[in-house]
Scaffold this motif. Sequence first.
Motif, short mmCIF file in Angstrom:
data_model
loop_
_atom_site.label_atom_id
_atom_site.label_comp_id
_atom_site.label_asym_id
_atom_site.label_seq_id
_atom_site.Cartn_x
_atom_site.Cartn_y
_atom_site.Cartn_z
N ARG A 163 13.90 4.92 1.17
CA ARG A 163 15.08 5.34 1.72
C ARG A 163 15.66 3.59 2.41
O ARG A 163 16.82 3.43 2.51
N PHE A 164 14.74 2.88 3.09
CA PHE A 164 15.11 1.70 3.57
C PHE A 164 14.05 0.66 3.73
O PHE A 164 12.99 1.34 3.76
N ALA A 199 12.42 13.52 -2.60
CA ALA A 199 13.40 13.05 -3.46
C ALA A 199 14.80 13.90 -3.24
O ALA A 199 14.71 15.07 -2.86
N GLY A 200 15.85 13.09 -3.08
CA GLY A 200 17.08 13.71 -2.82
C GLY A 200 17.25 14.15 -1.31
O GLY A 200 18.32 14.49 -1.13
N GLY A 201 16.23 14.04 -0.59
CA GLY A 201 16.23 14.35 0.95
C GLY A 201 16.81 13.32 1.96
O GLY A 201 16.80 11.88 1.17
N ALA A 202 17.21 13.56 2.99
CA ALA A 202 17.18 12.57 4.09
C ALA A 202 16.28 12.65 5.06
O ALA A 202 15.75 11.64 5.57
N PHE A 223 0.65 -1.16 -0.04
CA PHE A 223 0.25 0.10 0.05
C PHE A 223 1.03 1.24 0.12
O PHE A 223 0.85 2.13 -0.92
N TYR A 224 1.78 1.57 0.98
CA TYR A 224 2.58 2.69 1.31
C TYR A 224 3.69 2.63 -0.13
O TYR A 224 3.89 3.79 -0.68
N GLY A 225 4.05 1.54 -0.59
CA GLY A 225 5.03 1.66 -1.47
C GLY A 225 4.39 2.34 -2.89
O GLY A 225 4.96 3.31 -3.48
N ALA A 226 3.19 1.76 -2.93
CA ALA A 226 2.42 2.52 -4.41
C ALA A 226 2.05 3.85 -4.02
O ALA A 226 2.36 4.80 -4.85
N LEU A 227 1.89 4.45 -2.86
CA LEU A 227 1.17 5.77 -2.43
C LEU A 227 2.51 6.68 -2.43
O LEU A 227 2.41 7.64 -3.09
N MET A 228 3.70 6.26 -2.01
CA MET A 228 4.79 6.83 -1.77
C MET A 228 5.42 7.23 -3.30
O MET A 228 5.81 8.33 -3.54
#
Length: 134
Positions: free
Chosen positions: A31-32, A45-48, A18-23
């Motif tokens: 990030r991990f 994008a590009g942030g930490a 669910f969250y993979g698709a939403l993000m």
Amino acid sequence: MFSHVFTSVGDFDRAFGFYGALMEGLGFELRFCEPEKPWAGWHGAGGARPLFVICRPYDGQPHHPGNGQMVAFTAASRERVRACHEIALKHGGTCEGPPGLRPHYHANYYGAYFRDPDGNKLCVVCHDAEGQGA
């Protein structure tokens, strides 16, 4: 303002789908992901930071969604709000308010509300006027 937002889930694999698709729909990067823990986190994008993290409850007790708690994600456009609402529903989410203007918040507040498969309430919102934003 935030270092990270942590949301508990009951079924990590289902939640990660669910969250993979939403993000991805929001343009955020993974990030991990450590399924053996299990937990996963995303950032812009590009942030930490800030990070949005999902994990089973740390204390080992069953997950319970909070009453009155919600995580709201900023979307770059109204079109992206609509797309993310559709993504959420296609991946097991339930509608809590379709995409649309909510002028009682402010004139350009365009949001959609839904719950993830574990019952956590989420919002995707664009604060820009129609045609503005990325």
